[in-house]
Design a protein around this motif. Structure first.
Motif, short mmCIF file in Angstrom:
data_model
loop_
_atom_site.label_atom_id
_atom_site.label_comp_id
_atom_site.label_asym_id
_atom_site.label_seq_id
_atom_site.Cartn_x
_atom_site.Cartn_y
_atom_site.Cartn_z
N GLU A 1 -12.97 0.89 -9.10
CA GLU A 1 -11.84 0.16 -9.68
C GLU A 1 -12.28 -1.17 -10.31
N THR B 1 -8.75 -4.02 -2.91
CA THR B 1 -9.30 -2.67 -2.94
C THR B 1 -10.60 -2.62 -2.14
N GLN C 1 0.84 -1.20 0.00
CA GLN C 1 0.00 0.00 0.00
C GLN C 1 0.87 1.25 0.00
N ARG D 1 -12.48 0.23 -3.27
CA ARG D 1 -13.06 1.23 -4.16
C ARG D 1 -13.84 0.53 -5.28
N GLN E 1 -5.03 7.53 -8.84
CA GLN E 1 -5.63 6.21 -8.59
C GLN E 1 -6.06 5.59 -9.91
N TRP F 1 -5.62 -7.79 -6.97
CA TRP F 1 -5.55 -6.39 -6.50
C TRP F 1 -6.56 -6.22 -5.37
N GLU G 1 -4.01 -2.77 -1.84
CA GLU G 1 -4.61 -1.43 -1.86
C GLU G 1 -3.60 -0.38 -2.34
#
Length: 233
Positions: free
Chosen positions: A198, A193, A83, A195, A171, A191, A161
């Motif tokens: 994404e 995340t 991260q 979010r 991002q 990945w 992240e």
């Protein structure tokens, strides 16, 4: 475990986890009967609330932690992007940092230079070869960390992240860059995340709850389910 699609994983998995368990203590289980597969040459994401076990699972996959039970198979070599890139960039300049990761391969100076330049070109940062690490932006540091894995010819990339500390524009640039790398170089990526935007750039996704995969498959279907669940709450 439910499924968001009828994905039967037509490809041989690059990451395969079966009935994985890990706990910090007998009363603190983190990963519980977790199973998942990431097909080769695909970009998958792992979602879940804080404390669901996402980062712990990635550390188990890369070998930073040892499971209590279960099996892990990850195609080698594997690269890990933290991260915070400051936790893994250790040399004073961009080229030196990437070259540092190649020491174990006992390459010639010419081979190292070629690997470094190839990796920097892959992340569109060749012009920063001599740049001091401290002079890089957060997004550039993350791309240098990715370049380090590319230089080692990693087949699997794990991201914990990586956009968490970046501004919104950066991002988006990073996730698009990784998507392009996966497709152009035949890599496999997982990945982590939280979010949902994404999810627009991956091939598939897993939802982790209490250390267990509770849903998986088409990222857009999974995104809609999560948004609907949050609305109902």
């Amino acid at each position: 475990m439910t499924s968001s699609s009828n994905n039967t994983f037509s490809h041989i998995p690059a990451i395969e986890v079966e009935n994985l368990n890990f706990s910090w203590s007998p009363t603190a289980p983190v990963i519980q009967s977790c199973s998942l597969q990431v097909p080769q040459k695909e970009f998958w994401m792992l979602l879940g609330t804080n404390g669901s076990g996402k980062s712990t699972l990635l550390r188990l996959l890369v070998g930073l932690l040892n499971p209590d039970s279960g099996t892990i198979k990850v195609r080698q070599p594997v690269g890990f992007v933290f991260q915070n890139p400051d936790h893994q960039l250790v040399m004073p300049t961009v080229a030196a940092d990437i070259a540092f990761g190649l020491v174990a391969e006992k390459l010639s100076t010419v081979q190292v230079r070629e690997r470094v330049r190839e990796a920097l070109a892959a992340v569109n940062l060749l012009e920063l070869e001599r740049r001091p690490i401290y002079a890089l932006s957060g997004g550039q540091k993350q791309r240098i960390a990715i370049a380090g894995a590319i230089a080692r010819h990693c087949e699997v990339l794990l991201f914990d992240e990586p956009t968490a500390l970046l501004d919104p524009d950066t991002q988006l640039e990073l996730v698009v860059q990784v998507q392009r790398l996966v497709k152009s170089r035949g890599l496999t990526a997982l990945w982590v995340t939280h979010r949902l935007d994404e999810l627009d750039y991956c091939d598939g996704a897993f939802l982790l709850e209490n250390g267990q995969v509770v849903d998986q498959g088409n990222p857009q279907i999974l995104k809609q389910k999560i948004m609907q669940s949050e609305t109902n709450c």
